[in-house]
Design a protein around this motif. Structure first.
Motif, PDB file in Angstrom:
ATOM      1  N   LEU A  81       0.842  -1.195   0.000  1.00  0.00           N
ATOM      2  CA  LEU A  81       0.000   0.000   0.000  1.00  0.00           C
ATOM      3  C   LEU A  81       0.879   1.248   0.000  1.00  0.00           C
ATOM      4  N   LEU A  82       0.458   2.252  -0.748  1.00  0.00           N
ATOM      5  CA  LEU A  82       1.090   3.553  -0.631  1.00  0.00           C
ATOM      6  C   LEU A  82       0.731   4.157   0.725  1.00  0.00           C
ATOM      7  N   ALA A  83       1.694   4.765   1.376  1.00  0.00           N
ATOM      8  CA  ALA A  83       1.445   5.390   2.676  1.00  0.00           C
ATOM      9  C   ALA A  83       0.417   6.500   2.534  1.00  0.00           C
ATOM     10  N   GLU A  84      -0.376   6.695   3.569  1.00  0.00           N
ATOM     11  CA  GLU A  84      -1.415   7.725   3.508  1.00  0.00           C
ATOM     12  C   GLU A  84      -0.828   9.116   3.280  1.00  0.00           C
ATOM     13  N   GLU A  85       0.342   9.364   3.812  1.00  0.00           N
ATOM     14  CA  GLU A  85       1.007  10.652   3.581  1.00  0.00           C
ATOM     15  C   GLU A  85       1.245  10.863   2.080  1.00  0.00           C
ATOM     16  N   THR A  86       1.638   9.790   1.383  1.00  0.00           N
ATOM     17  CA  THR A  86       1.872   9.883  -0.061  1.00  0.00           C
ATOM     18  C   THR A  86       0.558  10.076  -0.807  1.00  0.00           C
ATOM     19  N   ILE A  87      -0.477   9.355  -0.388  1.00  0.00           N
ATOM     20  CA  ILE A  87      -1.789   9.513  -1.017  1.00  0.00           C
ATOM     21  C   ILE A  87      -2.262  10.957  -0.929  1.00  0.00           C
ATOM     22  N   GLY A 143     -20.695  -0.382  -6.337  1.00  0.00           N
ATOM     23  CA  GLY A 143     -20.542   0.367  -5.098  1.00  0.00           C
ATOM     24  C   GLY A 143     -19.272   1.190  -5.000  1.00  0.00           C
ATOM     25  N   ILE A 144     -19.208   2.293  -5.743  1.00  0.00           N
ATOM     26  CA  ILE A 144     -18.099   3.225  -5.631  1.00  0.00           C
ATOM     27  C   ILE A 144     -18.468   4.252  -4.564  1.00  0.00           C
ATOM     28  N   LEU A 145     -17.614   4.426  -3.574  1.00  0.00           N
ATOM     29  CA  LEU A 145     -17.940   5.249  -2.414  1.00  0.00           C
ATOM     30  C   LEU A 145     -17.378   6.658  -2.570  1.00  0.00           C
ATOM     31  N   PRO A 146     -18.023   7.642  -1.925  1.00  0.00           N
ATOM     32  CA  PRO A 146     -17.510   9.014  -1.988  1.00  0.00           C
ATOM     33  C   PRO A 146     -16.223   9.160  -1.185  1.00  0.00           C
ATOM     34  N   TYR A 147     -15.409  10.133  -1.593  1.00  0.00           N
ATOM     35  CA  TYR A 147     -14.142  10.364  -0.909  1.00  0.00           C
ATOM     36  C   TYR A 147     -14.341  10.636   0.584  1.00  0.00           C
ATOM     37  N   ALA A 148     -15.461  11.215   0.960  1.00  0.00           N
ATOM     38  CA  ALA A 148     -15.722  11.530   2.370  1.00  0.00           C
ATOM     39  C   ALA A 148     -15.680  10.285   3.246  1.00  0.00           C
ATOM     40  N   GLU A 149     -15.898   9.106   2.649  1.00  0.00           N
ATOM     41  CA  GLU A 149     -15.885   7.861   3.423  1.00  0.00           C
ATOM     42  C   GLU A 149     -14.546   7.123   3.341  1.00  0.00           C
ATOM     43  N   TYR A 150     -13.587   7.693   2.643  1.00  0.00           N
ATOM     44  CA  TYR A 150     -12.266   7.075   2.525  1.00  0.00           C
ATOM     45  C   TYR A 150     -11.630   6.927   3.908  1.00  0.00           C
ATOM     46  N   PRO A 151     -11.186   5.716   4.300  1.00  0.00           N
ATOM     47  CA  PRO A 151     -10.701   5.488   5.671  1.00  0.00           C
ATOM     48  C   PRO A 151      -9.313   6.036   5.969  1.00  0.00           C
ATOM     49  N   ARG A 152      -8.590   6.514   4.949  1.00  0.00           N
ATOM     50  CA  ARG A 152      -7.270   7.121   5.141  1.00  0.00           C
ATOM     51  C   ARG A 152      -6.282   6.163   5.809  1.00  0.00           C
ATOM     52  N   LYS A 153      -6.204   4.958   5.256  1.00  0.00           N
ATOM     53  CA  LYS A 153      -5.259   3.951   5.755  1.00  0.00           C
ATOM     54  C   LYS A 153      -4.269   3.529   4.667  1.00  0.00           C
ATOM     55  N   GLY A 154      -4.114   4.366   3.650  1.00  0.00           N
ATOM     56  CA  GLY A 154      -3.264   4.010   2.533  1.00  0.00           C
ATOM     57  C   GLY A 154      -4.063   3.366   1.420  1.00  0.00           C
ATOM     58  N   ALA A 155      -3.462   3.270   0.242  1.00  0.00           N
ATOM     59  CA  ALA A 155      -4.166   2.729  -0.922  1.00  0.00           C
ATOM     60  C   ALA A 155      -3.171   2.109  -1.891  1.00  0.00           C
ATOM     61  N   TYR A 156      -3.710   1.276  -2.781  1.00  0.00           N
ATOM     62  CA  TYR A 156      -2.866   0.643  -3.790  1.00  0.00           C
ATOM     63  C   TYR A 156      -2.486   1.611  -4.900  1.00  0.00           C
ATOM     64  N   LYS A 157      -3.458   2.370  -5.390  1.00  0.00           N
ATOM     65  CA  LYS A 157      -3.142   3.263  -6.503  1.00  0.00           C
ATOM     66  C   LYS A 157      -4.194   4.360  -6.605  1.00  0.00           C
ATOM     67  N   ILE A 158      -3.863   5.360  -7.427  1.00  0.00           N
ATOM     68  CA  ILE A 158      -4.766   6.477  -7.693  1.00  0.00           C
ATOM     69  C   ILE A 158      -4.987   6.565  -9.200  1.00  0.00           C
ATOM     70  N   CYS A 159      -6.247   6.603  -9.594  1.00  0.00           N
ATOM     71  CA  CYS A 159      -6.609   6.904 -10.977  1.00  0.00           C
ATOM     72  C   CYS A 159      -7.017   8.371 -11.044  1.00  0.00           C
ATOM     73  N   PHE A 160      -6.836   8.980 -12.207  1.00  0.00           N
ATOM     74  CA  PHE A 160      -7.168  10.397 -12.325  1.00  0.00           C
ATOM     75  C   PHE A 160      -7.959  10.669 -13.592  1.00  0.00           C
ATOM     76  N   THR A 161      -8.708  11.764 -13.561  1.00  0.00           N
ATOM     77  CA  THR A 161      -9.355  12.311 -14.755  1.00  0.00           C
ATOM     78  C   THR A 161      -9.037  13.799 -14.810  1.00  0.00           C
ATOM     79  N   SER A 162      -8.959  14.308 -16.023  1.00  0.00           N
ATOM     80  CA  SER A 162      -8.653  15.721 -16.215  1.00  0.00           C
ATOM     81  C   SER A 162      -9.406  16.224 -17.436  1.00  0.00           C
TER      82      SER A 162
END
Length: 277
Positions: A81-87, A143-162
């Motif tokens: 997992l990527l560290a939450e600080e990095t996320i 079931g894609i959840l809103p960011y407000a419910e993100y548990p902030r324990k790190g994550a595998y990856k981040i996808c982006f849109t622009s």
């Protein structure tokens, strides 16, 4: 033929846009395993959204989250997992440039609320299986959840849109030394550009190395099937590289062979041609 270790991407390769696996592709995978070959999923999806219909085909293992999670025959070989600080650092940089994000964790997927609106308005290029899948997830009510419910324990990856490519390029100045950018194909009229960042040294190709190390075989015995830019490292690592007919041009250029598209059951016919099943 010699026993092969076969690695299959899911979206745009094994299945099309959240559709169930076809009977032909299911038979091909099962036939290859019956012939003594090992078959593995090698996907950008995190484990919670690999459907039961896919897993029930039967595989010898899974490389998930673009290489951040690797398991073989029920044993976890690697989980990073990527560290939450990095996320939070990455999110701050993306948001500063007007980009919206999707965070993939062991528990699920969390997204910026604006991302869904942008995805729904996007015109997907036919070879952009990642964008098509995300649009189909919204349609299907996955079931894609809103960011407000993100548990902030790190994550595998981040996808982006622009909304523009310039913003994507500007973020590379901050993150490009630590992450590989996989920017997916986009339609000429598109106002949505999507991709993902993958930690350098942790990718599908590295996952293949771990699987081969577990069995004590070399990468020369591997065959990889893929369609999008998050399959690029997997293709480079493989002994034999097969791009789907619907794959992006960058992947086709490094492939040993281009098979039929996902809509044409390309895996099934290529397995038969190679006498794997």
């Amino acid at each position: 033929m010699d026993k092969k270790f076969i690695f299959l991407d899911i979206d745009g390769t094994l299945v099309s846009a959240m559709q169930p696996p076809s009977a032909r592709v299911t038979a091909a995978v099962r036939g290859a395993r019956a012939n003594g070959h090992k078959v593995f999923l090698c996907t950008g999806r995190n484990m919670p959204i690999i459907g039961r219909d896919i897993l029930d085909i039967g595989f010898d293992g899974v490389i998930a989250s673009a290489g951040s999670h690797v398991e073989v025959e029920g044993e976890v070989l690697f989980d990073s997992l990527l560290a939450e600080e990095t996320i939070q650092e990455c999110l701050d940089i993306f948001h500063m440039h007007g980009m919206y994000c999707r965070i993939e964790t062991p528990e699920g997927i969390y997204t910026d609320p604006q991302m869904e609106e942008l995805l729904q308005a996007a015109v997907a290029d036919a070879s952009n299986s990642e964008l098509i899948r995300m649009q189909k997830e919204i349609e299907a009510g996955i079931g894609i959840l809103p960011y407000a419910e993100y548990p902030r324990k790190g994550a595998y990856k981040i996808c982006f849109t622009s909304r523009d490519l310039e913003s994507v390029e500007q973020t590379r100045a901050y993150l490009g030394s630590r992450f590989v950018y996989a920017v997916h194909p986009y339609a000429d009229s598109n106002a949505c550009f999507n991709g993902e960042i993958i930690p350098k040294g942790i990718d599908k190709g590295r996952g293949m190395e771990l699987v081969c190390g577990y069995y004590g075989v070399g990468l020369a015995d591997t065959v990889a099937f893929g369609d999008s830019m998050n399959d690029y490292e997997m293709m480079l690592a493989a002994g034999y590289r097969v791009a789907m007919g619907n794959a992006c041009e960058e992947l086709k250029r490094v492939a040993d062979r281009v098979c039929g598209s996902v809509w044409e059951d390309g895996i099934y016919y290529e397995f038969r041609r190679m006498r794997l099943a």
